[in-house]
Structure formats: C-alpha cells, structure tokens
Scaffold this active site. Structure first.
Site, PDB file in Angstrom:
ATOM      1  N   ASP A 162     -96.073 -39.879  45.162  1.00  0.00           N
ATOM      2  CA  ASP A 162     -95.857 -39.966  46.610  1.00  0.00           C
ATOM      3  C   ASP A 162     -95.121 -41.260  46.926  1.00  0.00           C
ATOM      4  OD1 ASP A 162     -96.041 -39.960  49.381  1.00  0.00           O
ATOM      5  OD2 ASP A 162     -98.130 -40.652  49.393  1.00  0.00           O
TER       6      ASP A 162
ATOM      7  N   ASN B 144     -94.121 -42.195  50.212  1.00  0.00           N
ATOM      8  CA  ASN B 144     -94.232 -42.689  51.595  1.00  0.00           C
ATOM      9  C   ASN B 144     -95.663 -42.822  52.105  1.00  0.00           C
ATOM     10  OD1 ASN B 144     -94.908 -40.024  51.899  1.00  0.00           O
ATOM     11  ND2 ASN B 144     -93.180 -39.477  53.213  1.00  0.00           N
TER      12      ASN B 144
ATOM     13  N   ASP C  46     -98.090 -40.619  52.495  1.00  0.00           N
ATOM     14  CA  ASP C  46     -98.730 -39.540  53.259  1.00  0.00           C
ATOM     15  C   ASP C  46     -99.689 -38.718  52.414  1.00  0.00           C
ATOM     16  OD1 ASP C  46     -97.037 -38.037  51.689  1.00  0.00           O
ATOM     17  OD2 ASP C  46     -96.016 -37.025  53.355  1.00  0.00           O
TER      18      ASP C  46
ATOM     19  N   ASP D 161     -93.511 -36.214  46.521  1.00  0.00           N
ATOM     20  CA  ASP D 161     -92.259 -35.832  47.164  1.00  0.00           C
ATOM     21  C   ASP D 161     -91.070 -36.084  46.248  1.00  0.00           C
ATOM     22  OD1 ASP D 161     -91.858 -38.670  47.400  1.00  0.00           O
ATOM     23  OD2 ASP D 161     -93.060 -38.633  49.231  1.00  0.00           O
TER      24      ASP D 161
ATOM     25  N   ASP E 115     -87.941 -22.920  40.493  1.00  0.00           N
ATOM     26  CA  ASP E 115     -88.697 -21.685  40.640  1.00  0.00           C
ATOM     27  C   ASP E 115     -87.965 -20.738  41.592  1.00  0.00           C
ATOM     28  OD1 ASP E 115     -91.114 -20.720  39.508  1.00  0.00           O
ATOM     29  OD2 ASP E 115     -92.137 -22.549  40.138  1.00  0.00           O
TER      30      ASP E 115
ATOM     31  N   ASP F 129     -90.612 -16.296  39.156  1.00  0.00           N
ATOM     32  CA  ASP F 129     -92.044 -16.188  39.435  1.00  0.00           C
ATOM     33  C   ASP F 129     -92.451 -14.738  39.703  1.00  0.00           C
ATOM     34  OD1 ASP F 129     -94.678 -17.558  40.282  1.00  0.00           O
ATOM     35  OD2 ASP F 129     -94.183 -16.328  42.022  1.00  0.00           O
TER      36      ASP F 129
ATOM     37  N   GLU G 135     -91.296 -15.063  34.031  1.00  0.00           N
ATOM     38  CA  GLU G 135     -92.744 -15.254  34.011  1.00  0.00           C
ATOM     39  C   GLU G 135     -93.439 -13.909  33.847  1.00  0.00           C
ATOM     40  OE1 GLU G 135     -96.326 -17.100  36.755  1.00  0.00           O
ATOM     41  OE2 GLU G 135     -94.905 -15.693  37.595  1.00  0.00           O
TER      42      GLU G 135
ATOM     43  N   HIS H  81     -99.239 -25.099  36.137  1.00  0.00           N
ATOM     44  CA  HIS H  81     -99.898 -25.353  37.417  1.00  0.00           C
ATOM     45  C   HIS H  81    -100.950 -24.312  37.777  1.00  0.00           C
ATOM     46  CE1 HIS H  81     -96.817 -22.408  38.163  1.00  0.00           C
ATOM     47  NE2 HIS H  81     -97.373 -22.111  39.323  1.00  0.00           N
ATOM     48  N   ASP H  82    -100.973 -23.192  37.066  1.00  0.00           N
ATOM     49  CA  ASP H  82    -101.942 -22.131  37.329  1.00  0.00           C
ATOM     50  C   ASP H  82    -103.082 -22.120  36.319  1.00  0.00           C
ATOM     51  OD1 ASP H  82    -100.873 -21.003  39.629  1.00  0.00           O
ATOM     52  OD2 ASP H  82     -99.532 -19.665  38.521  1.00  0.00           O
TER      53      ASP H  82
END
Length: 566
Positions: free
Chosen positions: A36, A38, A40, A44, A113, A215, A272, A339-340
């Site tokens: 990150d 910034n 938040d 990003d 993706d 995907d 995928e 990520h899954d």
C-alpha cells in the site's frame, strides 16, 4: 550460460519448440495485499511500482497480476463493472501505464487476468440487460422467464442459498450466476458478446501487456437447455466443475478468439481449470488446435486439507500421468498455491517452527525443477503461512462468509466450520505481504484491509535479505539453478521409486545431461531406492545449505537435493 545462449549454440535438441513462456518463471501478485503506497490499507499499483526492484531481484521473468479493473469488489475484483478502467482502490490508468513501462524496463513481462465468464451486476451491460426483455443487451446474459416455471436447480459456489438462478422482479425472470449473485454469467452463445470480449483483449494487448490468464474459462460455454444437476453430485464442487465445464462450444469459442485476437500478438495465454483429465487439458493447448498456450489444472491443489491426508504416492502418480500425456506436445503450469488456496507450506509442507523453513525450501525446489512453467505465489518465497483466524469477523471473503451464514441458518456446527477454514479458506493466502517488522509488516501505514499474520516480526523480507540461508535467498538460488540448466525446462521427466510413500524422486534429462531431484515430504529421515548407483555425482543445490553427498540412500527431514551425475 543462459538458455537463450544455449539455444543459439544449438545445444538444445531439435523439436522442443522453444517459447519465452516455457522458459519463464511467473510470480503472482495479489495487488490488494502486496504493498500500500497511500496508507488507505489497500495495496495498489504505486505500491507494486515501489517494489519492482525487489521483484526483479527474485530473478523471475513475468508477473501475473490479479484483477485491477473497476469493480464494486464483491469478490475482490473478480466482479468487474468496467473492463477498461482501473479500480480506484488501486490507482489510475496513468499508474498502470507507468507500472507496465517500469516492468518492461526491468525485463519483466506482465500477464493480466481475463475474467469474462461473468461480469459484475453493476456493469452497464447487465444494468441494460435486466432493464427490459427487449433491451439489446438482454442476450449478453443467461435469462429464464418465470412463466416457464422455475429453472432446474443449479449449484452456486458463493450463494448463501447455493442456487445459481437468481429471481429478478424487474422483468419477472431468473438470471444465472455460477458464483456470487453479483456475478451474473455472460452469454458466450451471443456473437456480439464474444466480439465485445475480443475488443477488450485488444485494448490491453495494444497497451503492451504480454498475455492473459483466463479465469474460469472452462465454464464459458453452456448448454442452454440448462439440464437438471444430477442429484448424486449436488453439493460436490469438484464433480460440479466437471458438469458445468467443457460446454458444447467451448473449444469453438477459444479457436475463434485465437484466430481473431491471440494469433496477432506474441503473448502467453493460460487456461485456468483446463479440463478434468490430462486428455481434456491437452485439448486447450495442443498446438495443432490453435487455442491457448498453457494448461493450468486444479488437480494438484484439490487434494483436501493437507498432502499427508491425500498420500504422496497418489500425488506423484497425478503429476506423472499429466507428464505422460504432455511429453511430446502441449504445456502445463506447475504450482502449489495461488490467491484461491491456503499457503503452500501449510498445505503441502509443515509450518511448525521446527520445519517451516526447510519444508518451504523443499516445496520451492519441487515447483522449480518440474517440467512446465512455474507459477509462484507472492510471499511463498518467505515461507509465509496460514494466519489461522479465530472468528468470522476476521474474514472478508464472500465464499467463507456465505458458507458461514448458510451453516448458521441450518443450525450447523459453526466452530467446526471455523476450524476447517483455518486450513482451507481462500484468505489464508491473501494476508498482506510481510515486508518488515514494523507496524502491519510494512504493508501499510493505515489500517490493513485484512488482518496481517501475527508472525510478521520474525517472518519478513527485510530479515531474510540479511540471512544468506533464508527461504528468500534459497529461492533466488533455485531460480538461477533452473535458468542454468535447460533440462529443467525442456528435459524429459522420469519418475523414480514410484511406490515410495515418503520420497518424490525424478530425473530430468536433456542431451545426455542428467539431473536427479530427491524430495523428502516427511518430518523424519526417509530412505529411497533408485535401482542404480550414484557413483560420480555432484550436489548442485540442497535446502540444508551444504554440499554433503547423499549417503545410505537417506534424506534428512524435508530435505531436497538436486544432483548432477554421469
């Protein structure tokens, strides 16, 4: 000598059809959790830019970037509301253009993706489609008029009620969603929709990206009679994938895409969930069919909670069966996490304090010495592990939260569900990258969108940079070892000691050069039987950071050894 130099000197045997994407090592970045910039609490694009020198230092060749398109974020970006805009959480299109330029400046390719089995229900196409039955976008999605009665039951992965048909009162109809109700499935039977997708692809390829990871692509073609889901596979996700996938026009649509778009660019395409068997997977990537490049199949990660429950012999046979089918043509992805999935070391290794580092190194050795393009998930090079969240409030994922609600509504065992999620939940692999020992692991100066794993003070990149024996620096050595030995890319694969329940042993051979890989998947000393003697051999890398020759056919706990021999 690099692989390219060896090709130039004709050292590599003919017939291997060299491609850059076969030789590449792909590093997957989940942007929400990487860095990150910034404060938040959300990773990003500028955060990724700030860490490009680190990414380059890993020795990788390409980055697969999870979705950064405009999205209401119901499924963390896999619900797209505008395919030509950047999600505001991640930055602007100018930030993207700079990221791409800075990656290419460092010799890093960018794979994006492509999420076009479904869109967000907030996409303009769907807003128009649901507005009236005669809207020109109506057939961009799958609709079933209520006067025909309820459509046959279909299972949904992310729906609380597990029904893939959602009633919409606006036009007194049901729409189809294999995932969240906010992810309506696109109707690929409509040629106008397919042309829209082709235009989206050209938009990003003309910007200069280097490929797509497709995907949920096995689901794009559907049988529009929507047959009843067989009762014997209801609530069995793996079986439902086979039922939903490989629709009647799937390969026709991919071949059309290749002809219209893919063949016009020097890019890499990854399917995928390609097929439910090695033979089915081959159909996606057989060069003669002119479809895609790399098959990314799920069998290697859909083994339950942990590898020791599944069994190493079955696991070896799985990979070897794929290699048999793909030995002469086609190409595979090799991976253990994304990520899954939960963290690699927590599922396939041992994340206890005693064995986390050594088993992490062993698993990395496996990924980078097998035949196929390695896909390596962010943080695994540090040996990051499952956070094991205690409460449902710590989870953000739509899948976990909806399953929890469903079990609660049925009076089920919530404690047992939460205990299971500690091992298998998708967000186990999505906790923020652990950069240093400062607040929030150096990921953000604000409040992180997802809780940071509390072991960040001891497991972080800064600490491992300083330790030559760290998981991180071992990964770098592995990457270089693969690049120095084209046998790991183009060589044959031969499984050895097939029935050994503890050791995965295999040979990689090219032009008479032999490399033996020995992997102990247990926390105890393991014995192997090669049926030949290692008389003259050289240990070129092992995860115990020594060059001790293997003795008495034994491996130390979670030991991995790469041996060059005559």
């Amino acid at each position: 000598m690099t692989i390219k130099e060896q090709f130039d000197q004709n050292i590599i045997i003919a017939g291997k059809d060299p491609k850059w994407w076969k030789e590449a090592i792909v590093y997957q970045i989940y942007p929400r959790s990487f860095k990150d910039s910034n404060g938040d609490g959300v990773g990003d694009l500028k955060g990724i830019i700030s860490k490009l020198n680190y990414i380059k230092s890993l020795g990788i060749d390409a980055v697969w970037l999870n979705p950064i398109y405009a999205s209401p974020n119901d499924d963390n970006g896999y619900d797209i509301s505008n395919y030509r805009e950047i999600m505001s959480d991640f930055g602007t299109m100018s930030d993207f253009d700079l990221l791409l330029a800075e990656m290419h400046k460092r010799g890093i390719k960018l794979i994006m993706d492509l999420v076009v089995n479904h869109s967000s229900d907030e996409h303009e196409w769907f807003k128009q489609s649901r507005s009236s039955r005669d809207n020109k976008y109506r057939d961009y999605y799958h609709w079933w008029p209520a006067e025909k009665g309820k459509p046959s039951y279909r299972w949904s992965w992310f729906d609380i009620n597990s029904n893939a048909w959602k009633y919409d009162a606006t036009t007194d109809s049901y729409y189809l969603h294999y995932f969240s109700e906010k992810q309506p499935d696109l109707n690929w039977e409509n040629p106008r929709l397919r042309n829209e997708v082709h235009d989206i692809m050209r938009f990003w390829l003309d910007k200069g990206i280097d490929g797509f990871r497709m995907d949920a692509f096995q689901f794009i073609s559907k049988d529009n009679s929507y047959p009843e889901l067989p009762i014997e596979i209801v609530n069995k996700p793996v079986e439902i994938i086979k039922f939903y996938g490989n629709g009647p026009h799937l390969h026709e649509y991919i071949q059309e895409m290749n002809s219209e778009v893919l063949s016009k660019y020097n890019l890499m395409t990854v399917a995928e969930g390609a097929g439910s068997t090695p033979i089915e997977a081959m159909k996606f990537v057989d060069p003669e069919r002119k479809e895609l490049d790399i098959a990314y199949h799920f069998e290697s990660v859909e083994i339950g909670k942990h590898l020791h429950d599944f069994g190493l012999v079955k696991y070896k046979n799985m990979f070897s069966n794929y290699d048999t089918v793909f030995k002469d043509k086609g190409w595979l992805a090799i991976f253990l996490a994304n990520h899954d999935q939960p963290r690699m070391v927590s599922k396939f290794g041992n994340d206890s304090p005693e064995f986390r580092e050594i088993s992490s190194k062993m698993l990395s050795t496996f990924i980078l010495t097998m035949r196929g393009t390695p896909f390596y998930y962010q943080g695994d090079e540090l040996g990051m592990m499952n956070p094991r969240f205690e409460t449902i409030e710590e989870y953000h994922d739509v899948e976990t939260r909806n399953k929890y609600t469903n079990i609660k509504n049925k009076g089920g065992d919530l404690n047992a569900f939460l205990e299971e999620q500690k091992q298998i939940a998708r967000e186990n692999g999505r906790t923020p990258f652990q950069w240093d020992a400062n607040k929030n692991a150096g990921f953000t100066t604000g409040d992180s969108w997802l809780k940071v794993n509390q072991n960040f003070k001891t497991i972080n990149a800064e600490a491992q940079e300083k330790d030559p024996k760290s998981v991180l620096n071992y990964f770098r050595k592995l990457v270089q070892t693969r690049k120095d030995n084209p046998a790991f890319v183009y060589g044959t694969y031969t499984l050895l000691d097939k029935e050994n329940p503890n050791v995965y042993a295999y040979m990689r051979e090219l032009n008479g050069k032999k490399l033996l890989v020995l992997l102990n998947f247990t926390n105890d000393t393991a014995t192997y039987n090669l049926k030949f003697k290692l008389e003259k051999h050289e240990v070129i890398l092992n995860n115990y950071n020594d060059s001790t020759p293997v003795k008495n056919n034994q491996l130390r706990p979670y030991e991995s050894v790469i041996i060059k021999f005559e």
